[in-house]
Enzyme design. Structure first.
Site, PDB file in Angstrom:
ATOM      1  N   GLU A   1      -1.934 -90.948  74.973  1.00  0.00           N
ATOM      2  CA  GLU A   1      -1.917 -91.174  76.404  1.00  0.00           C
ATOM      3  C   GLU A   1      -3.004 -92.153  76.812  1.00  0.00           C
ATOM      4  O   GLU A   1      -3.803 -91.901  77.707  1.00  0.00           O
ATOM      5  CB  GLU A   1      -2.097 -89.835  77.145  1.00  0.00           C
TER       6      GLU A   1
ATOM      7  N   ARG B   1       3.053 -93.504  78.338  1.00  0.00           N
ATOM      8  CA  ARG B   1       3.480 -92.111  78.408  1.00  0.00           C
ATOM      9  C   ARG B   1       3.678 -91.635  79.842  1.00  0.00           C
ATOM     10  O   ARG B   1       4.360 -90.642  80.091  1.00  0.00           O
ATOM     11  CB  ARG B   1       2.444 -91.224  77.689  1.00  0.00           C
TER      12      ARG B   1
ATOM     13  N   HIS C   1       9.585 -74.857  86.439  1.00  0.00           N
ATOM     14  CA  HIS C   1       9.120 -76.241  86.329  1.00  0.00           C
ATOM     15  C   HIS C   1      10.281 -77.237  86.427  1.00  0.00           C
ATOM     16  O   HIS C   1      10.217 -78.208  87.193  1.00  0.00           O
ATOM     17  CB  HIS C   1       8.345 -76.434  85.024  1.00  0.00           C
TER      18      HIS C   1
END
Ligand code: ADP
Ligand code: ZN
Length: 363
Positions: free
Chosen positions: A238, A243, A267
């Site tokens: 990352e 990403r 979620h």
């Protein structure tokens, strides 16, 4: 029919094997990649009786010493105290540097077991057998493991890549309906952010998806793992920003989750609503036409996902929650927005009024 996805990482890569009934071959799958002598299977109390116990028996039957460690289901188990209990139990069970950790369960089990594998005795070999759609298409690629702190999700963790991931789509047949559909939201996300033909495939296969057709599911999981692997290979830690495209819909989602105390929305449900908010925002900013949003809306609706934010939420509170996250990205609030179906771009600090109006809550 079996699929294989190779995740190529800087230090070492690993294989994801996907198919119906592949869990039967888990001992071979592991032995081909690791000289296993001792296994700690980590699972939750729902998945234990369904799959993990049978998996453990397969290792025992192969004369490999095996222990099953069972946690309570649910996000509340992604807790340092639960990790501590597992470390302690592992010592009592005689686990050492040679022990292999095998996660059998959803994202909670995978993140927690991976964290325990990354930390126990300075790191143990880790395999994963994800059993929720969300874990199969999301957490099985990327190597992010960890636990939550009070009010700070995934605040303590590591990058810890598995030595192999075995995905049995037959496990999805027992998944509760809401959990299954929530996983589909992240599937749709991959189509929107990077693969228009895949999005069209999902539209064409919606009935088969709703019927949990295993061949279609195996193809979907393969495609999502490949797409996520492409992103992770380009930005393993990352660092480059690539990403970030995986966060499409997630800035809105995180505010919706926080505003509902992580209790009312799964979620993936938040992701479904958040993607539509983000797409409307892109429309407001003149970046896309209404057709891009309406195709997502129609597909998510067909797949039984919620499409609108709970009507009792206060749009100003949601905006406040989003801007509170600002500090984590050098003072800018970044949104991943579609530039067309199959492609997204990063938009920093859009006008707050447009963000608010994109929530679809009026007021
Ligand atoms: P996620 O993968 O969505 O992050 P969890 O790990 O919390 O979520 O799993 C969601 C719920 O589904 C948990 O209650 C878990 O015990 C249960 N579960 C996981 N896999 C299966 C399965 N294959 N069949 C039935 N229930 C499952
Ligand atoms: Zn997500």
């Amino acid at each position: 029919l079996q699929h294989s996805v190779r995740v190529d990482l800087a230090e070492r890569g690993y294989d994801i094997e996907i198919g119906e009934g592949v869990l039967e071959g888990i001992v071979d799958f592991v032995q081909q990649r690791h000289a296993v002598s001792h296994v700690a299977v980590i699972t939750d109390s729902n998945v234990d009786g369904l799959y993990a116990d049978a998996v453990a028996d397969r290792f025992s039957d192969a004369d490999i010493e095996t222990h099953v460690l069972v946690i309570d289901p649910g996000e509340s188990s992604k807790d340092p105290e639960v990790a501590h209990d597992l470390w302690q139990t592992m010592i009592e069970e005689g686990c050492d540097r040679q022990t292999m950790v095998l996660a059998v369960g959803g994202g909670v089990v995978g993140d927690l077991a991976g964290f325990v594998a990354a930390t126990f005795a300075r790191g143990l070999t880790f395999f994963q057998a994800p059993t929720t759609l969300l874990a199969q298409v999301d957490s099985s690629v990327g190597g992010k493991v960890g636990v939550n702190l009070e009010g700070a999700k995934n605040m303590v963790g590591a990058f810890w890549q598995p030595a192999g991931v075995l995905i049995d789509v037959a496990t999805l047949t027992t998944l509760p309906d809401r959990e299954y559909r929530a996983g589909l939201a992240e599937v749709v996300k991959y189509g929107v952010i990077m693969d228009e033909p895949f999005f069209a495939y999902l539209e064409a296969q919606a009935d088969a998806i709703n019927g949990r057709d295993s061949a279609v599911l195996a193809e979907i999981v393969r495609r999502c793992c490949r797409l996520k692997a492409d992103v992770v290979e380009a930005d393993e830690r990352e660092e480059s920003g690539r990403r970030a495209i995986l966060n499409y819909g997630h800035t809105f989602c995180h505010a919706l989750e926080a505003a509902t105390n992580y209790t009312r929305l799964l979620h993936g449900e938040g992701v479904a609503i958040g993607m539509l908010c983000a797409s409307r925002l892109a429309e407001r900013l003149g970046r896309i036409g209404a057709d891009v949003t309406s195709r997502q809306h129609a597909l998510l609706e067909k797949l039984g996902l919620p499409l609108t934010a709970p009507a009792d939420l206060d749009p100003d509170e949601l905006v406040r929650l989003m801007w509170r996250d600002k500090k984590v990205s050098a003072g800018k609030l970044n949104f991943i927005l579609p530039s067309r179906l199959g492609e997204v771009e990063l938009v920093a600090d859009p006008p707050v009024g447009d963000v608010r109006d994109s929530l679809g809550l009026g007021g």
